[in-house]
Design an enzyme around this catalytic site. Structure first.
Site, PDB file in Angstrom:
ATOM      1  N   HIS A 275      -9.602   1.269  -0.420  1.00 19.37           N
ATOM      2  CA  HIS A 275      -9.576   2.216   0.976  1.00 19.37           C
ATOM      3  C   HIS A 275     -10.864   1.997   1.574  1.00 19.37           C
ATOM      4  O   HIS A 275     -11.870   2.597   1.179  1.00 19.37           O
ATOM      5  CB  HIS A 275      -9.286   3.533   0.518  1.00 19.37           C
ATOM      6  CG  HIS A 275      -7.796   3.850   0.117  1.00 19.37           C
ATOM      7  ND1 HIS A 275      -7.145   3.141  -0.739  1.00 19.37           N
ATOM      8  CD2 HIS A 275      -6.732   4.689   0.863  1.00 19.37           C
ATOM      9  CE1 HIS A 275      -5.886   3.436  -0.819  1.00 19.37           C
ATOM     10  NE2 HIS A 275      -5.514   4.438   0.159  1.00 19.37           N
TER      11      HIS A 275
ATOM     12  N   HIS B 129       0.925  -1.233  -0.110  1.00 19.53           N
ATOM     13  CA  HIS B 129       0.030  -0.046   0.002  1.00 19.53           C
ATOM     14  C   HIS B 129       0.902   1.269  -0.036  1.00 19.53           C
ATOM     15  O   HIS B 129       1.346   1.795   0.993  1.00 19.53           O
ATOM     16  CB  HIS B 129      -1.078  -0.081   1.148  1.00 19.53           C
ATOM     17  CG  HIS B 129      -1.871   0.974   1.277  1.00 19.53           C
ATOM     18  ND1 HIS B 129      -3.350   0.715   1.182  1.00 19.53           N
ATOM     19  CD2 HIS B 129      -1.978   2.404   1.286  1.00 19.53           C
ATOM     20  CE1 HIS B 129      -3.988   1.868   1.115  1.00 19.53           C
ATOM     21  NE2 HIS B 129      -3.356   2.816   1.202  1.00 19.53           N
TER      22      HIS B 129
ATOM     23  N   HIS C 287       0.948   5.117  -2.441  1.00 11.85           N
ATOM     24  CA  HIS C 287       0.534   5.843  -3.743  1.00 11.85           C
ATOM     25  C   HIS C 287       1.988   6.286  -4.247  1.00 11.85           C
ATOM     26  O   HIS C 287       2.704   7.089  -3.506  1.00 11.85           O
ATOM     27  CB  HIS C 287      -0.285   6.903  -3.147  1.00 11.85           C
ATOM     28  CG  HIS C 287      -1.489   6.392  -2.546  1.00 11.85           C
ATOM     29  ND1 HIS C 287      -2.594   5.907  -3.088  1.00 11.85           N
ATOM     30  CD2 HIS C 287      -1.684   5.862  -1.343  1.00 11.85           C
ATOM     31  CE1 HIS C 287      -3.650   5.596  -2.132  1.00 11.85           C
ATOM     32  NE2 HIS C 287      -2.717   5.521  -1.023  1.00 11.85           N
TER      33      HIS C 287
ATOM     34  N   ASP D  50       1.976   4.153   2.690  1.00 11.97           N
ATOM     35  CA  ASP D  50       0.997   4.855   2.232  1.00 11.97           C
ATOM     36  C   ASP D  50       1.414   6.082   1.563  1.00 11.97           C
ATOM     37  O   ASP D  50       1.397   5.937   0.075  1.00 11.97           O
ATOM     38  CB  ASP D  50       0.069   5.427   3.383  1.00 11.97           C
ATOM     39  CG  ASP D  50      -1.289   5.924   2.992  1.00 11.97           C
ATOM     40  OD1 ASP D  50      -1.737   5.439   1.865  1.00 11.97           O
ATOM     41  OD2 ASP D  50      -2.221   6.237   3.673  1.00 11.97           O
ATOM     42  N   ASP D  51       2.055   7.122   1.833  1.00 10.95           N
ATOM     43  CA  ASP D  51       2.427   8.493   1.407  1.00 10.95           C
ATOM     44  C   ASP D  51       3.517   8.913   2.187  1.00 10.95           C
ATOM     45  O   ASP D  51       3.788   9.906   2.723  1.00 10.95           O
ATOM     46  CB  ASP D  51       1.332   9.276   1.217  1.00 10.95           C
ATOM     47  CG  ASP D  51       0.300   9.144   0.512  1.00 10.95           C
ATOM     48  OD1 ASP D  51      -0.001   8.996  -0.783  1.00 10.95           O
ATOM     49  OD2 ASP D  51      -0.916   8.560   1.441  1.00 10.95           O
TER      50      ASP D  51
ATOM     51  N   GLU E  60     -11.018   4.105   7.107  1.00  8.55           N
ATOM     52  CA  GLU E  60      -9.759   5.085   7.308  1.00  8.55           C
ATOM     53  C   GLU E  60     -10.224   6.445   7.794  1.00  8.55           C
ATOM     54  O   GLU E  60     -10.320   6.621   9.064  1.00  8.55           O
ATOM     55  CB  GLU E  60      -8.979   5.237   6.043  1.00  8.55           C
ATOM     56  CG  GLU E  60      -7.833   6.375   6.547  1.00  8.55           C
ATOM     57  CD  GLU E  60      -7.147   6.878   5.154  1.00  8.55           C
ATOM     58  OE1 GLU E  60      -7.788   6.827   3.945  1.00  8.55           O
ATOM     59  OE2 GLU E  60      -6.038   7.244   5.295  1.00  8.55           O
TER      60      GLU E  60
HETATM   61  N1  ADE Z   1      -4.678   8.800  -1.499  1.00  4.64           N
HETATM   62  C1  ADE Z   1      -3.389   8.990  -0.981  1.00  4.64           C
HETATM   63  N2  ADE Z   1      -3.324   8.751   0.090  1.00  4.64           N
HETATM   64  C2  ADE Z   1      -4.484   8.299   0.589  1.00  4.64           C
HETATM   65  C3  ADE Z   1      -5.309   8.034   1.833  1.00  4.64           C
HETATM   66  N3  ADE Z   1      -4.260   7.882   3.019  1.00  4.64           N
HETATM   67  N4  ADE Z   1      -6.435   7.911   1.887  1.00  4.64           N
HETATM   68  C4  ADE Z   1      -7.278   8.031   0.892  1.00  4.64           C
HETATM   69  N5  ADE Z   1      -6.719   8.280  -0.535  1.00  4.64           N
HETATM   70  C5  ADE Z   1      -5.332   8.554  -0.502  1.00  4.64           C
HETATM   71 ZN    ZN Z   2      -3.765   4.803   0.945  1.00  6.57          ZN
END
Ligand code: ADE
Ligand code: ZN
Length: 326
Positions: free
Chosen positions: A190, A11, A13, A271-272, A193
């Site tokens: 997703h 996971h 992006h 995640d990011d 969250e």
């Molecule tokens: N796009 C990038 N990061 C995200 C996240 N944590 N939740 C939803 N969409 C996303």
């Molecule tokens: Zn994500």
């Protein structure tokens, strides 16, 4: 966590993983103003989900050509491999790239170039999950699933849904997931969250996904935890992301270990990373040090990720063969 410890990520992006140094370099080339985007800790500045999406768009806006996407994927997979990862999946979002004038063929080809180069240099295996953006609405997501079905690609092995989970009813995206499933793609969405357990249940009911992105708020509903265990659903957990977005006050309060102890199949993910001041290696450290899981539990997490990876059986067997005996 030692870089030799075998890791895997399901996971992440890809634009969310963009190294600030690379973003600055491209911003200079294309004369893009980054004022206020970079923070003092070497990441990106934002303060809530709306401003996170805005910062995400600004980062995305500096990637314009096939070669820019090659550089992005090469940098990401090379650093994953240096941290000990043997496998990584990335969420790719052609609809976001299109907002900045990038053609889908260049987007996919550039990312594929970068993964192939990293694979040749380090041995890491990479795959892409073509991902619809929920807040853009059901029609673009359905169209994207149609594109993926009509354009099979050896490294695009999954279909996902990201973006603002509070927007639209899950049932509105069922058709997109049906198209992707019939095309043989692995499915993830997703859920759980930004919204609660009912969103996880809706994703399972309407999308028949094998994996849930986050899904962490399932912990608020005992019957749902039981269902996740019974159905063998894999959660793509991202502890630092959840703390940064305010789901939990700190990493100790994250229910990673409680979900794992309840028998849910869990994986650990970044995640990011520069948006949350983290990395895959740091997430393994969080799980080890803050959630107090030992080496064998960490090994199980990597094994679960490989078992749940969107790969063909031969690749899965090869990756499992790289792990120490359970
Ligand atoms: N796009 C990038 N990061 C995200 C996240 N944590 N939740 C939803 N969409 C996303
Ligand atoms: Zn994500």
């Amino acid at each position: 966590m030692r870089s030799a410890f075998p890791k895997a990520e399901l996971h992440c992006h890809i634009e969310g993983a963009a190294n600030p140094a690379l973003v600055q370099r491209l911003a200079t080339r294309y004369r893009v103003d980054l004022d206020g985007l970079l923070d003092r800790r070497g990441g990106y500045a934002w303060h809530d989900f709306a401003s996170f999406l805005d910062a995400y768009g600004r980062v995305s806006s500096v990637f314009r050509t096939r070669d820019d996407f090659r550089a992005l994927a090469l940098d990401h997979f090379t650093s994953l491999a240096a941290a000990g990862a043997i496998y990584g999946e990335i969420f790719i979002a052609p609809d976001i790239a299109a907002e900045y004038g990038v053609a889908i063929d260049d987007y996919v080809a550039g990312l594929d170039d970068g993964i192939a180069e990293a694979e040749a240099a380090t041995g890491i295996v990479g795959r892409m999950i073509v991902t619809g953006i929920r807040h853009l609405g059901p029609e673009p997501v359905r169209a994207l699933a149609g594109w993926a079905a009509a354009n099979p690609h050896p490294r695009i092995t999954g279909f996902g849904l990201a973006g603002d989970e509070s927007q639209h009813h899950a049932g509105d995206f069922a058709e997109a997931f049906r198209i992707a499933r019939e095309a043989g793609l692995g499915l993830t969405a997703h859920a759980g969250e930004l919204e609660g357990p009912e969103s996880v249940r809706a994703a399972l009911d309407h999308f028949a996904v094998a994996r849930i992105g986050h899904g962490v708020r399932a912990i608020e509903d005992r019957a749902l935890v039981h269902r996740l265990v019974e159905e063998g659903v894999v959660l793509e957990l991202c502890p630092s992301s959840n703390v940064a977005l305010g789901l939990y006050p700190d990493l100790a309060a994250h229910p990673f270990r409680r979900l794992m102890d309840a028998g849910v199949r869990v994986t650990v993910n970044s995640d990011d990373p520069p948006f949350f001041h983290t990395s895959l290696g740091h997430e393994y450290e969080v799980v080890s040090d803050v959630q107090t899981l030992g080496q064998s539990a960490l090994g199980r997490i990597t094994r679960t990720a490989i078992e749940a990876a969107f790969v063909d059986p031969v690749t899965r067997g090869e990756l499992l063969g790289r792990l120490p005996a359970a």
